[in-house]
Design an enzyme around this catalytic site. Structure first.
Site, short mmCIF file in Angstrom:
data_model
loop_
_atom_site.label_atom_id
_atom_site.label_comp_id
_atom_site.label_asym_id
_atom_site.label_seq_id
_atom_site.Cartn_x
_atom_site.Cartn_y
_atom_site.Cartn_z
N GLY A 14 0.83 -1.20 0.00
CA GLY A 14 0.00 0.00 0.00
C GLY A 14 0.86 1.24 0.00
O GLY A 14 2.01 1.23 -0.42
N CYS A 15 0.32 2.30 0.51
CA CYS A 15 1.00 3.59 0.53
C CYS A 15 2.26 3.52 1.38
O CYS A 15 2.22 3.03 2.51
CB CYS A 15 0.04 4.64 1.09
SG CYS A 15 0.79 6.25 1.30
N PHE A 16 3.36 4.02 0.85
CA PHE A 16 4.61 3.95 1.61
C PHE A 16 4.58 4.79 2.87
O PHE A 16 5.32 4.53 3.82
CB PHE A 16 5.84 4.24 0.78
CG PHE A 16 5.84 5.42 -0.14
CD1 PHE A 16 5.26 6.63 0.18
CD2 PHE A 16 6.48 5.32 -1.37
CE1 PHE A 16 5.30 7.72 -0.68
CE2 PHE A 16 6.54 6.40 -2.24
CZ PHE A 16 5.94 7.60 -1.89
N TRP A 17 3.73 5.79 2.96
CA TRP A 17 3.63 6.59 4.18
C TRP A 17 3.20 5.73 5.36
O TRP A 17 3.67 5.91 6.48
CB TRP A 17 2.63 7.73 4.02
CG TRP A 17 2.94 8.73 2.96
CD1 TRP A 17 4.15 9.03 2.41
CD2 TRP A 17 1.98 9.59 2.31
NE1 TRP A 17 4.02 10.02 1.47
CE2 TRP A 17 2.70 10.38 1.39
CE3 TRP A 17 0.61 9.75 2.43
CZ2 TRP A 17 2.07 11.33 0.59
CZ3 TRP A 17 -0.01 10.69 1.64
CH2 TRP A 17 0.72 11.48 0.72
#
Length: 181
Positions: A14-17
């Protein structure tokens, strides 16, 4: 006295954040870099990766001290903080850049990742088949600097509150003993 050794793990879920925020709190992690891997376009931009045309996934490259935390432990955390059963998506984030992927740096990492996947499948840890890709790391491209420490710098931003904070809370509950003090 020997020098400390640092190893690398490259993971996408998913989102790397989201991944960055969790792995930054893990004991034994020396650093986390958001970036792109698994595609064909050299040195892609965020906009290019989000278009889906590069083939890259949003990933984090985790530098860790193997005497403090093992690659296996990183992979176990990884499978708790994302859904490895949804092809090309994590929640509302949809696209090939959000796929579940482990980009191994060695045959040892591949064997460990396979063993964890086999154990998860054997105990039917998820209600659907696991779709996590296991591929060798070809190249890693660091993301633009504005993605560094995103959650730490923007905790009140809606995406951070709605998506990242719940993942962090789940990590904190599940792995309290593995958190930095």
């Amino acid at each position: 006295m020997g020098e400390a050794t640092t190893s690398l793990a490259t993971l996408g879920g998913g989102c790397f954040w989201c991944l960055e925020a969790v792995f930054q709190e893990l004991k034994g992690v020396v650093g986390v870099t958001s970036g792109y891997a698994g595609g064909s376009t050299p040195d892609p931009t965020y906009r290019q990766v989000c278009s889906g045309a590069t083939g890259h996934a949003e990933v984090v490259q985790v530098a860790f001290d193997p005497s403090a935390i093992s690659f296996r432990e990183l992979v176990e955390v990884f499978f708790v903080i994302h859904d490895p059963t949804t092809p090309d998506r994590q929640g509302a984030d949809v696209g090939t850049q959000y796929r579940s992927i482990i980009l191994h740096h060695s045959e040892d990492q591949l064997e460990v990742a396979r063993a964890v996947l086999d154990e998860l499948r054997e105990r039917e840890a998820f209600d659907a088949p696991i779709v996590t890709e296991l591929v060798p790391l070809d190249a890693f491209y660091a993301a633009e600097p504005e993605h560094d420490d995103y959650y730490r710098r923007n905790p009140g931003q809606p995406y951070c509150r709605i998506v990242i904070s719940p993942k962090l809370e789940k990590f904190r509950r599940t792995f309290a003993e593995k958190r930095r003090s």
